[in-house]
Design a protein around this motif. Structure first.
Motif, PDB file in Angstrom:
ATOM      1  N   THR A 168      -7.560  49.477  -7.985  1.00 54.97           N
ATOM      2  CA  THR A 168      -7.174  50.453  -8.827  1.00 54.97           C
ATOM      3  C   THR A 168      -6.075  48.911 -10.339  1.00 54.97           C
ATOM      4  OG1 THR A 168      -7.429  51.879  -8.383  1.00 54.97           O
ATOM      5  CG2 THR A 168      -5.739  51.774 -10.376  1.00 54.97           C
ATOM      6  N   THR A 169      -5.370  48.488  -9.172  1.00 53.87           N
ATOM      7  CA  THR A 169      -4.793  46.956  -9.510  1.00 53.87           C
ATOM      8  C   THR A 169      -5.016  46.476 -10.588  1.00 53.87           C
ATOM      9  OG1 THR A 169      -3.765  47.074  -7.586  1.00 53.87           O
ATOM     10  CG2 THR A 169      -3.354  45.448  -8.842  1.00 53.87           C
ATOM     11  N   LEU A 170      -6.107  46.355 -10.162  1.00 58.54           N
ATOM     12  CA  LEU A 170      -6.824  45.412 -10.994  1.00 58.54           C
ATOM     13  C   LEU A 170      -6.949  46.197 -12.714  1.00 58.54           C
ATOM     14  CD1 LEU A 170      -8.279  42.266 -12.111  1.00 58.54           C
ATOM     15  CD2 LEU A 170     -10.415  42.969 -11.210  1.00 58.54           C
ATOM     16  N   VAL A 171      -7.338  46.955 -12.650  1.00 61.23           N
ATOM     17  CA  VAL A 171      -7.841  47.645 -13.665  1.00 61.23           C
ATOM     18  C   VAL A 171      -6.349  47.785 -14.357  1.00 61.23           C
ATOM     19  CG1 VAL A 171      -8.591  49.115 -14.944  1.00 61.23           C
ATOM     20  CG2 VAL A 171      -9.522  48.895 -13.303  1.00 61.23           C
ATOM     21  N   VAL A 172      -5.604  48.245 -13.752  1.00 61.34           N
ATOM     22  CA  VAL A 172      -3.780  48.769 -14.345  1.00 61.34           C
ATOM     23  C   VAL A 172      -3.757  46.949 -15.051  1.00 61.34           C
ATOM     24  CG1 VAL A 172      -1.518  49.204 -13.791  1.00 61.34           C
ATOM     25  CG2 VAL A 172      -3.765  50.573 -13.225  1.00 61.34           C
ATOM     26  N   GLY A 173      -3.233  46.070 -13.920  1.00 61.25           N
ATOM     27  CA  GLY A 173      -3.008  45.022 -14.774  1.00 61.25           C
ATOM     28  C   GLY A 173      -3.285  44.255 -15.974  1.00 61.25           C
ATOM     29  N   VAL A 174      -5.340  44.548 -16.315  1.00 61.59           N
ATOM     30  CA  VAL A 174      -6.024  44.694 -17.435  1.00 61.59           C
ATOM     31  C   VAL A 174      -5.164  44.922 -18.524  1.00 61.59           C
ATOM     32  CG1 VAL A 174      -7.873  44.070 -18.677  1.00 61.59           C
ATOM     33  CG2 VAL A 174      -7.788  43.492 -16.414  1.00 61.59           C
ATOM     34  N   LEU A 175      -5.186  46.111 -18.416  1.00 60.58           N
ATOM     35  CA  LEU A 175      -4.640  46.950 -19.622  1.00 60.58           C
ATOM     36  C   LEU A 175      -3.396  47.052 -19.604  1.00 60.58           C
ATOM     37  CD1 LEU A 175      -5.455  50.951 -17.939  1.00 60.58           C
ATOM     38  CD2 LEU A 175      -6.586  49.593 -19.555  1.00 60.58           C
ATOM     39  N   ALA A 176      -2.360  46.685 -18.163  1.00 56.43           N
ATOM     40  CA  ALA A 176      -0.804  45.963 -19.020  1.00 56.43           C
ATOM     41  C   ALA A 176      -0.289  45.109 -19.795  1.00 56.43           C
ATOM     42  CB  ALA A 176      -0.354  45.711 -17.768  1.00 56.43           C
ATOM     43  N   MET A 177      -1.690  43.642 -19.221  1.00 51.21           N
ATOM     44  CA  MET A 177      -2.271  42.942 -20.631  1.00 51.21           C
ATOM     45  C   MET A 177      -1.905  42.369 -22.140  1.00 51.21           C
ATOM     46  SD  MET A 177      -3.015  39.889 -17.160  1.00 51.21           S
ATOM     47  CE  MET A 177      -3.825  40.454 -17.080  1.00 51.21           C
ATOM     48  N   ALA A 178      -2.714  43.333 -21.629  1.00 50.71           N
ATOM     49  CA  ALA A 178      -4.019  43.967 -22.794  1.00 50.71           C
ATOM     50  C   ALA A 178      -2.401  44.193 -24.061  1.00 50.71           C
ATOM     51  CB  ALA A 178      -5.014  44.518 -22.947  1.00 50.71           C
ATOM     52  N   LEU A 179      -1.949  45.238 -23.639  1.00 58.10           N
ATOM     53  CA  LEU A 179      -0.660  45.968 -23.899  1.00 58.10           C
ATOM     54  C   LEU A 179      -0.024  44.997 -24.874  1.00 58.10           C
ATOM     55  CD1 LEU A 179      -1.204  49.411 -21.890  1.00 58.10           C
ATOM     56  CD2 LEU A 179      -1.064  49.332 -24.271  1.00 58.10           C
ATOM     57  N   VAL A 180       0.492  44.310 -24.120  1.00 57.84           N
ATOM     58  CA  VAL A 180       1.555  43.470 -23.628  1.00 57.84           C
ATOM     59  C   VAL A 180       1.059  42.957 -25.398  1.00 57.84           C
ATOM     60  CG1 VAL A 180       2.726  41.315 -23.186  1.00 57.84           C
ATOM     61  CG2 VAL A 180       3.174  43.551 -21.246  1.00 57.84           C
ATOM     62  N   GLY A 181      -0.093  42.170 -24.842  1.00 56.98           N
ATOM     63  CA  GLY A 181      -0.920  41.055 -26.428  1.00 56.98           C
ATOM     64  C   GLY A 181      -0.345  41.658 -27.539  1.00 56.98           C
ATOM     65  N   LYS A 182      -1.178  42.877 -26.977  1.00 52.58           N
ATOM     66  CA  LYS A 182      -1.530  43.768 -28.654  1.00 52.58           C
ATOM     67  C   LYS A 182       0.412  44.095 -29.136  1.00 52.58           C
ATOM     68  CE  LYS A 182      -4.590  45.276 -30.682  1.00 52.58           C
ATOM     69  NZ  LYS A 182      -4.975  45.575 -31.522  1.00 52.58           N
ATOM     70  N   HIS A 183       1.132  44.058 -28.557  1.00 50.39           N
ATOM     71  CA  HIS A 183       2.086  43.707 -28.915  1.00 50.39           C
ATOM     72  C   HIS A 183       2.718  42.716 -29.618  1.00 50.39           C
ATOM     73  CE1 HIS A 183       1.599  48.208 -27.409  1.00 50.39           C
ATOM     74  NE2 HIS A 183       2.590  48.491 -28.468  1.00 50.39           N
ATOM     75  N   TRP A 184       2.462  41.390 -29.310  1.00 50.16           N
ATOM     76  CA  TRP A 184       3.243  40.400 -29.402  1.00 50.16           C
ATOM     77  C   TRP A 184       3.995  40.402 -31.140  1.00 50.16           C
ATOM     78  CZ3 TRP A 184       4.484  36.563 -27.141  1.00 50.16           C
ATOM     79  CH2 TRP A 184       5.053  35.556 -27.378  1.00 50.16           C
ATOM     80  N   GLU A 185       2.745  40.673 -32.267  1.00 47.87           N
ATOM     81  CA  GLU A 185       3.594  40.609 -33.305  1.00 47.87           C
ATOM     82  C   GLU A 185       5.006  41.607 -33.270  1.00 47.87           C
ATOM     83  OE1 GLU A 185       0.881  41.291 -36.790  1.00 47.87           O
ATOM     84  OE2 GLU A 185       0.089  39.915 -36.603  1.00 47.87           O
TER      85      GLU A 185
END
Length: 202
Positions: free
Chosen positions: A166-183
């Protein structure tokens, strides 16, 4: 579920479920403008709230979270493997971020990620949701709350469950969320980010 194609079909179904644009649906139901034409241009609950219609924003929030929760809940309910459940979680999330129904231009994924986490582990989901609520209440920035909650999600997961699949899944979600909030990060640093409840512009 015994066919070799089942895992692929389950992942595709999860992606299509994630692609359902509740911001667009709620805007039509409540007679609002296309949320991509005002505010941040994001088809999500926070931007719908900028229309001034709280019911439409709530409908969007619940719908986006429910589709993430439902995909993972169904996977768990039917006893799918942890690996396949993880892929389904990522697929429904990806569907929201890159929906086929909106030419692959979707929302930030905060509500859908919350639904996924609540289905994977209710306590983990509540911890991340609590982080978002606390940050949003104190600072009044939805984007900042999402970034902080996303960054801490893997931390909460490891503290609660230890390192596992689950750590990998949560990590991917977290990175994608931060990336989508770059602007949003850039606007926060520049002091130009809109606060929760600010009205639409233009």
């Amino acid at each position: 579920m015994d066919t070799p194609l089942f895992p692929l079909l389950a992942i595709v179904a999860a992606y299509l479920l994630g692609s359902v644009p509740f911001a667009m649906i709620s805007s039509k139901v409540f007679g609002l403008a296309d949320p991509r034409t005002y505010g941040s241009g994001n088809p999500g609950a926070t931007n719908v709230l900028r229309s001034g219609n709280k019911k439409a924003a709530l409908f969007t929030l619940i719908g986006d979270a429910a589709k993430g929760w439902l995909a993972v809940w169904l996977a768990r309910h039917y006893g799918l493997s942890d690996n396949l459940t993880g892929l389904i979680a990522l697929a429904v999330f990806a569907g929201h971020l890159f929906p086929i129904f909106l030419k692959f231009k979707g929302g930030k994924g905060v509500a859908t990620a919350a639904g996924v986490l609540l289905a994977l582990d209710p306590l983990l989901g509540l911890a991340v949701l609590g982080t978002w609520l606390f940050t949003a209440f104190v600072f009044r920035y939805s984007s900042l709350a999402a970034i902080v909650a996303a960054a801490l999600a893997p931390v909460w997961q490891v503290l609660m469950q230890g390192g596992n699949g689950t750590t990998l899944v949560v990590g991917v979600l977290a990175m994608a969320l931060v990336g989508k909030h770059w602007e949003n990060i850039q606007r926060l640093l520049a002091g130009k980010e809109s606060k929760i409840g600010s009205k639409k512009k233009g």
